[in-house]
Design a protein around this motif. Sequence first.
Motif, PDB file in Angstrom:
ATOM      1  N   HIS A 247      15.384  13.152  58.668  1.00 22.08           N
ATOM      2  CA  HIS A 247      14.062  13.052  59.282  1.00 22.08           C
ATOM      3  C   HIS A 247      13.792  11.588  59.607  1.00 22.08           C
ATOM      4  CE1 HIS A 247       9.644  13.498  59.635  1.00 22.08           C
ATOM      5  NE2 HIS A 247       9.855  14.803  59.709  1.00 22.08           N
ATOM      6  N   THR A 273      14.097  26.142  60.089  1.00 24.31           N
ATOM      7  CA  THR A 273      14.321  26.528  61.482  1.00 24.31           C
ATOM      8  C   THR A 273      13.010  26.560  62.249  1.00 24.31           C
ATOM      9  OG1 THR A 273      16.258  27.850  60.831  1.00 24.31           O
ATOM     10  CG2 THR A 273      15.251  28.330  62.978  1.00 24.31           C
ATOM     11  N   ARG A 274      11.973  27.102  61.625  1.00 22.38           N
ATOM     12  CA  ARG A 274      10.678  27.207  62.296  1.00 22.38           C
ATOM     13  C   ARG A 274      10.075  25.835  62.597  1.00 22.38           C
ATOM     14  NH1 ARG A 274       8.698  30.232  58.835  1.00 22.38           N
ATOM     15  NH2 ARG A 274       7.228  28.886  57.715  1.00 22.38           N
ATOM     16  N   ASP A 276      11.870  23.081  62.931  1.00 25.22           N
ATOM     17  CA  ASP A 276      12.896  22.271  63.579  1.00 25.22           C
ATOM     18  C   ASP A 276      13.327  21.104  62.679  1.00 25.22           C
ATOM     19  OD1 ASP A 276      14.654  21.899  65.720  1.00 25.22           O
ATOM     20  OD2 ASP A 276      13.389  20.377  66.649  1.00 25.22           O
ATOM     21  N   SER A 295      20.687  24.212  59.305  1.00 28.93           N
ATOM     22  CA  SER A 295      19.642  24.558  60.267  1.00 28.93           C
ATOM     23  C   SER A 295      20.115  24.226  61.664  1.00 28.93           C
ATOM     24  CB  SER A 295      18.354  23.781  59.953  1.00 28.93           C
ATOM     25  OG  SER A 295      18.535  22.404  60.257  1.00 28.93           O
ATOM     26  N   ALA A 297      18.769  22.440  63.922  1.00 29.13           N
ATOM     27  CA  ALA A 297      18.575  21.026  64.242  1.00 29.13           C
ATOM     28  C   ALA A 297      19.678  20.166  63.651  1.00 29.13           C
ATOM     29  CB  ALA A 297      17.205  20.568  63.711  1.00 29.13           C
TER      30      ALA A 297
END
Length: 303
Positions: A247, A273-274, A276, A295, A297
């Motif tokens: 992140h 996933t939701r 991202d 995931s 991303a």
Amino acid sequence: MGTRWSLACVLPGGVTIERIAAGVQAALDRVVAQMSNWEADSDLSRFNRAPAGSAVTLPGECLHVLETGLAIARATRGAFDPTLGALVDLWGFGPAPAPAERPSEDMIAAALTHSGWERLTIDRAASSAVQPGGISLDFSGIAKGFGVDLAADWLKRSGICHFLIEVGGELRGEGVKPDGSPWWVEIESPPGLALEQLRIALHGLAIATSGDYRRFSDRDGRRLPHSLDPRTGRPIVNGVASVSVVHPSCTAADAFATALTVLGPGQGMAFATRLDLAAVIVTRNEADGTWEDFSPALKAMLD
């Protein structure tokens, strides 16, 4: 914070490594002075001792971490909760002496009454938070990441544009190495597992990892990870061995890694996933062995 820090950087002319090291240490010391449960005179400890109904003035940095923690608590529906101090102590992961025996149901229920992120009220204009009574803040799932960000921000203000900083396994990279290559780091995986070693370039990014091998206690022949489920008041039993999150903010990466650990492989990956989020969840159990789940991303970053 009970750990070490390291820094690799490109020094501009006239800047000494001693000055840079002192600045990084000062930033991390500020986090400890504000947010450590082990320091009786920290701002966090002062809030925890405050009487019910009192508005406690907090430094801007401490208030920012609390607000970030509450936002992630809201987003994860309580899988992350910065008010777990009583439960952390109960299970022997805080500054209080560890209990000789496993906590009883009544003890867990009592500690849960001293938790609850929804009970907190923040007055941004007054730079304060209201102690509703008996709440014990604990920033162990977010403060280390914030320390990385605070030190990184100080480095950039000091003219250090190219660096990789690490605090207890949480990392943030900015710029590039002198040869123009990025700051490549290996994604941490639990020791002893035969997993492919993956690398990721940290260019304006941070990575934080939560793992059951970092801190744990042994009770009745079982390993109890330090990650507590705020909803049950007990250590997690979902088989998650580690979670790593990439992140731009190490503060957020740290807290999200903690939350995904609690949510478990199914709900955790659906949540990542939701939102991202770039995340990998390593799960192990006796029936199915060990596996990694990435995931979308994070898959895009590794491709």
